[in-house]
Design a protein around this motif. Structure first.
Motif, PDB file in Angstrom:
ATOM      1  N   THR A 128     -42.142  -7.899   4.955  1.00 17.36           N
ATOM      2  CA  THR A 128     -42.840  -7.000   6.553  1.00 17.36           C
ATOM      3  C   THR A 128     -43.816  -5.699   6.767  1.00 17.36           C
ATOM      4  OG1 THR A 128     -41.269  -7.872   7.573  1.00 17.36           O
ATOM      5  CG2 THR A 128     -42.616  -5.721   8.421  1.00 17.36           C
ATOM      6  N   TRP A 129     -43.169  -5.220   5.496  1.00 14.65           N
ATOM      7  CA  TRP A 129     -43.639  -3.774   5.156  1.00 14.65           C
ATOM      8  C   TRP A 129     -44.673  -3.847   4.719  1.00 14.65           C
ATOM      9  CZ3 TRP A 129     -43.173   1.583   4.111  1.00 14.65           C
ATOM     10  CH2 TRP A 129     -44.265   1.749   3.041  1.00 14.65           C
ATOM     11  N   LYS A 130     -45.458  -5.742   3.546  1.00 13.13           N
ATOM     12  CA  LYS A 130     -46.265  -5.858   2.821  1.00 13.13           C
ATOM     13  C   LYS A 130     -47.478  -6.630   4.025  1.00 13.13           C
ATOM     14  CE  LYS A 130     -44.189  -8.162  -0.166  1.00 13.13           C
ATOM     15  NZ  LYS A 130     -44.297  -9.041  -1.343  1.00 13.13           N
ATOM     16  N   LYS A 131     -47.181  -7.148   4.642  1.00  6.31           N
ATOM     17  CA  LYS A 131     -47.411  -7.849   5.721  1.00  6.31           C
ATOM     18  C   LYS A 131     -48.460  -6.926   6.831  1.00  6.31           C
ATOM     19  CE  LYS A 131     -44.907 -12.124   6.220  1.00  6.31           C
ATOM     20  NZ  LYS A 131     -43.767 -13.182   6.764  1.00  6.31           N
ATOM     21  N   ALA A 132     -47.967  -5.199   6.801  1.00  9.25           N
ATOM     22  CA  ALA A 132     -48.542  -4.211   7.942  1.00  9.25           C
ATOM     23  C   ALA A 132     -49.682  -3.445   7.011  1.00  9.25           C
ATOM     24  CB  ALA A 132     -47.317  -3.311   7.954  1.00  9.25           C
ATOM     25  N   GLY A 133     -49.620  -4.050   5.678  1.00 13.22           N
ATOM     26  CA  GLY A 133     -50.281  -3.490   4.846  1.00 13.22           C
ATOM     27  C   GLY A 133     -50.345  -2.383   3.960  1.00 13.22           C
ATOM     28  N   ASN A 134     -49.088  -1.984   3.691  1.00 11.61           N
ATOM     29  CA  ASN A 134     -49.075  -1.176   2.877  1.00 11.61           C
ATOM     30  C   ASN A 134     -48.270  -1.567   1.947  1.00 11.61           C
ATOM     31  OD1 ASN A 134     -48.176   1.030   4.883  1.00 11.61           O
ATOM     32  ND2 ASN A 134     -46.128  -0.489   5.449  1.00 11.61           N
ATOM     33  N   PRO A 135     -49.150  -0.026   0.360  1.00 11.80           N
ATOM     34  CA  PRO A 135     -48.718  -1.022  -0.457  1.00 11.80           C
ATOM     35  C   PRO A 135     -47.789  -0.989  -1.348  1.00 11.80           C
ATOM     36  CG  PRO A 135     -49.186   1.474  -0.655  1.00 11.80           C
ATOM     37  CD  PRO A 135     -48.935   0.674   1.103  1.00 11.80           C
ATOM     38  N   VAL A 136     -47.259  -1.400  -2.039  1.00 11.37           N
ATOM     39  CA  VAL A 136     -46.486  -1.560  -3.399  1.00 11.37           C
ATOM     40  C   VAL A 136     -47.346  -1.659  -4.696  1.00 11.37           C
ATOM     41  CG1 VAL A 136     -44.530  -3.675  -1.886  1.00 11.37           C
ATOM     42  CG2 VAL A 136     -46.632  -4.503  -3.700  1.00 11.37           C
ATOM     43  N   VAL A 137     -45.914  -0.797  -5.777  1.00  8.74           N
ATOM     44  CA  VAL A 137     -45.951  -0.500  -6.554  1.00  8.74           C
ATOM     45  C   VAL A 137     -45.523  -1.186  -7.877  1.00  8.74           C
ATOM     46  CG1 VAL A 137     -47.146   1.839  -6.241  1.00  8.74           C
ATOM     47  CG2 VAL A 137     -44.312   1.519  -6.927  1.00  8.74           C
ATOM     48  N   SER A 138     -45.996  -1.070  -8.787  1.00  6.57           N
ATOM     49  CA  SER A 138     -45.435  -1.867  -9.841  1.00  6.57           C
ATOM     50  C   SER A 138     -44.313  -0.657 -11.422  1.00  6.57           C
ATOM     51  CB  SER A 138     -45.716  -3.510 -11.011  1.00  6.57           C
ATOM     52  OG  SER A 138     -47.259  -2.947 -11.067  1.00  6.57           O
ATOM     53  N   ASP A 139     -44.872   0.496 -11.096  1.00  5.84           N
ATOM     54  CA  ASP A 139     -44.394   1.208 -12.198  1.00  5.84           C
ATOM     55  C   ASP A 139     -42.960   1.623 -12.137  1.00  5.84           C
ATOM     56  OD1 ASP A 139     -43.276   2.719 -10.259  1.00  5.84           O
ATOM     57  OD2 ASP A 139     -44.307   4.073  -9.744  1.00  5.84           O
ATOM     58  N   LYS A 140     -42.310   2.040 -13.468  1.00  3.25           N
ATOM     59  CA  LYS A 140     -41.181   1.337 -14.075  1.00  3.25           C
ATOM     60  C   LYS A 140     -40.418   2.655 -12.752  1.00  3.25           C
ATOM     61  CE  LYS A 140     -37.954   4.111 -17.141  1.00  3.25           C
ATOM     62  NZ  LYS A 140     -37.582   4.956 -18.435  1.00  3.25           N
ATOM     63  N   LEU A 141     -39.004   1.554 -12.355  1.00  2.00           N
ATOM     64  CA  LEU A 141     -37.998   2.242 -11.126  1.00  2.00           C
ATOM     65  C   LEU A 141     -37.387   2.878 -11.345  1.00  2.00           C
ATOM     66  CD1 LEU A 141     -37.237  -1.405 -10.448  1.00  2.00           C
ATOM     67  CD2 LEU A 141     -37.655  -0.216  -8.260  1.00  2.00           C
ATOM     68  N   LYS A 142     -37.262   3.468 -10.603  1.00  2.00           N
ATOM     69  CA  LYS A 142     -36.018   4.890 -10.478  1.00  2.00           C
ATOM     70  C   LYS A 142     -34.787   4.389 -10.000  1.00  2.00           C
ATOM     71  CE  LYS A 142     -39.254   8.492  -8.439  1.00  2.00           C
ATOM     72  NZ  LYS A 142     -39.995   9.652  -7.799  1.00  2.00           N
ATOM     73  N   THR A 143     -33.772   5.237 -11.493  1.00  2.00           N
ATOM     74  CA  THR A 143     -32.401   4.832 -11.039  1.00  2.00           C
ATOM     75  C   THR A 143     -32.064   6.226 -10.294  1.00  2.00           C
ATOM     76  OG1 THR A 143     -32.170   4.980 -12.881  1.00  2.00           O
ATOM     77  CG2 THR A 143     -32.748   3.065 -12.696  1.00  2.00           C
ATOM     78  N   THR A 144     -32.460   7.290 -10.479  1.00  2.00           N
ATOM     79  CA  THR A 144     -31.544   8.446  -9.743  1.00  2.00           C
ATOM     80  C   THR A 144     -31.715   8.984  -8.565  1.00  2.00           C
ATOM     81  OG1 THR A 144     -31.763   9.263 -12.458  1.00  2.00           O
ATOM     82  CG2 THR A 144     -30.982  10.934 -10.488  1.00  2.00           C
ATOM     83  N   ILE A 145     -31.566   9.212  -7.743  1.00  2.00           N
ATOM     84  CA  ILE A 145     -32.015  10.002  -6.606  1.00  2.00           C
ATOM     85  C   ILE A 145     -31.907  11.422  -6.582  1.00  2.00           C
ATOM     86  CG2 ILE A 145     -31.082  10.036  -3.778  1.00  2.00           C
ATOM     87  CD1 ILE A 145     -29.783   7.653  -3.901  1.00  2.00           C
ATOM     88  N   VAL A 146     -33.267  11.809  -6.129  1.00  2.00           N
ATOM     89  CA  VAL A 146     -33.786  13.152  -6.054  1.00  2.00           C
ATOM     90  C   VAL A 146     -34.344  13.326  -4.912  1.00  2.00           C
ATOM     91  CG1 VAL A 146     -35.122  14.904  -6.936  1.00  2.00           C
ATOM     92  CG2 VAL A 146     -34.326  13.311  -8.842  1.00  2.00           C
ATOM     93  N   TYR A 147     -33.322  13.925  -4.060  1.00  2.00           N
ATOM     94  CA  TYR A 147     -33.854  14.739  -2.445  1.00  2.00           C
ATOM     95  C   TYR A 147     -33.587  16.236  -2.225  1.00  2.00           C
ATOM     96  CZ  TYR A 147     -33.153  15.226   2.439  1.00  2.00           C
ATOM     97  OH  TYR A 147     -33.186  15.666   3.959  1.00  2.00           O
ATOM     98  N   VAL A 148     -34.806  16.659  -1.703  1.00  2.00           N
ATOM     99  CA  VAL A 148     -35.271  18.097  -1.861  1.00  2.00           C
ATOM    100  C   VAL A 148     -35.563  17.905  -0.797  1.00  2.00           C
ATOM    101  CG1 VAL A 148     -35.221  20.145  -3.340  1.00  2.00           C
ATOM    102  CG2 VAL A 148     -35.549  18.521  -4.633  1.00  2.00           C
ATOM    103  N   PRO A 149     -34.769  18.671   0.718  1.00  2.00           N
ATOM    104  CA  PRO A 149     -35.594  18.557   2.070  1.00  2.00           C
ATOM    105  C   PRO A 149     -36.524  20.119   1.522  1.00  2.00           C
ATOM    106  CG  PRO A 149     -33.137  18.674   1.757  1.00  2.00           C
ATOM    107  CD  PRO A 149     -33.236  19.091   0.295  1.00  2.00           C
ATOM    108  N   LYS A 150     -37.169  20.481   1.620  1.00  2.00           N
ATOM    109  CA  LYS A 150     -39.102  20.918   2.159  1.00  2.00           C
ATOM    110  C   LYS A 150     -38.484  22.166   3.227  1.00  2.00           C
ATOM    111  CE  LYS A 150     -41.348  17.941  -0.518  1.00  2.00           C
ATOM    112  NZ  LYS A 150     -42.639  17.711  -0.714  1.00  2.00           N
ATOM    113  N   PRO A 151     -39.001  22.881   3.039  1.00  2.00           N
ATOM    114  CA  PRO A 151     -39.200  23.930   3.742  1.00  2.00           C
ATOM    115  C   PRO A 151     -40.438  22.922   5.507  1.00  2.00           C
ATOM    116  CG  PRO A 151     -40.005  25.896   2.142  1.00  2.00           C
ATOM    117  CD  PRO A 151     -39.231  23.890   2.258  1.00  2.00           C
ATOM    118  N   ARG A 152     -39.727  22.903   6.642  1.00  2.00           N
ATOM    119  CA  ARG A 152     -40.896  22.178   7.124  1.00  2.00           C
ATOM    120  C   ARG A 152     -42.077  23.069   7.834  1.00  2.00           C
ATOM    121  NH1 ARG A 152     -38.349  18.083   5.460  1.00  2.00           N
ATOM    122  NH2 ARG A 152     -36.748  17.024   7.181  1.00  2.00           N
ATOM    123  N   PRO A 153     -42.947  22.964   7.465  1.00  2.00           N
ATOM    124  CA  PRO A 153     -44.342  23.086   8.355  1.00  2.00           C
ATOM    125  C   PRO A 153     -43.612  23.545   9.825  1.00  2.00           C
ATOM    126  CG  PRO A 153     -44.926  22.266   6.605  1.00  2.00           C
ATOM    127  CD  PRO A 153     -43.444  21.472   7.001  1.00  2.00           C
TER     128      PRO A 153
END
Length: 256
Positions: A128-153
């Motif tokens: 469904t993501w692809k059918k909506a016209g959204n891009p996919v990539v084939s670069d190297k897959l990440k295996t580590t989650i990095v979540y850093v909340p940013k200051p919100r404008p």
């Protein structure tokens, strides 16, 4: 995106047996039921650089051929033992996707069971993501989650919000962007309710001669409303915090 309509979407997709929750999305989520995020919502977060954790549950070989940019590979067979790989912040938005609904829903139950309250399943998965016209990539897959909340404008401080809610200055308007059934449980005095998903179609109802202060229940929808209104030329800020409002308009705010 995340709204009581998620229950209806889940039912149509055959994800769960849906019951009616009169308290809306908060009760639905608190009960641990399935939450669905649309491709549009996830893409808007990406475009606005709003931090979110996207998990590709497919086998690595399949995911490598085409995945959502920034997605982290955690195959479904490994998810039950991957708790230590997830962020310490239990409010982190986590979006899970796979090739089939059952795989995504099973993973949702595991991650939601760890206390991640903003976990959701990508509606329709990668297809469904692809059918909506959204891009996919084939670069190297990440295996580590990095979540850093940013200051919100555009974020307003809690004390500033309270002052506005209590004094109701003539040049400001509190905009309650919760869904209507949520607002019916209690609203702040003087606030105007327009659900976040209806903002674009109801701009004519929103005054441009006042500063808008948007809020929802947790800040997630209020932030989306902030961006929509900002792009439409409004002066606006939003509350990035949990707020609970009772029938007589009394409220409690917390950042936890």
């Amino acid at each position: 995106m995340l709204s009581p309509s998620s229950a209806g979407k889940a039912e149509k997709l055959g994800y769960v047996n849906v019951k009616v929750f009169r308290d809306g999305m908060p009760a639905w989520k608190k009960a641990g039921n399935l939450v669905v995020s649309t491709s549009q919502y996830v893409k808007e977060n990406m475009d606005k650089d709003i931090p979110q954790v996207i998990i590709d549950l497919r086998p690595p070989d399949d995911a490598q051929k085409g995945h959502i940019k920034g997605a982290v590979s955690i195959p479904s067979k490994e998810i039950s033992t991957a708790k230590d790989r997830f962020p310490a912040d239990k409010k982190a938005p986590i979006v899970l996707y796979a090739d089939d609904a059952k795989t995504a829903v099973d993973a949702f139950k595991v991650v939601r069971g760890w206390g991640y309250t903003n976990t959701s399943v990508l509606e329709g998965g990668i297809e469904t993501w692809k059918k909506a016209g959204n891009p996919v990539v084939s670069d190297k897959l990440k295996t580590t989650i990095v979540y850093v909340p940013k200051p919100r404008p555009g974020e307003i401080g809690v004390e500033d919000f309270k002052k506005i809610a209590e004094t109701l200055p003539a040049d400001k308007l509190i905009l309650d962007v919760r869904d209507e059934d949520e607002a019916m449980q209690g609203m702040l005095k003087g606030a105007k309710n327009i659900p976040a998903q209806d903002i674009k179609s109801r701009l004519s109802e929103i005054p441009k001669d006042k500063e808008l202060i948007a809020h929802c229940l947790t800040g997630v929808r209020a932030e989306m409303a902030f961006h929509t209104l900002k792009e439409a030329g409004y002066k606006v800020r939003f509350l990035n915090a949990n707020i609970k409002i009772d029938k007589d308009g009394k409220y409690e705010i917390s950042k936890e």
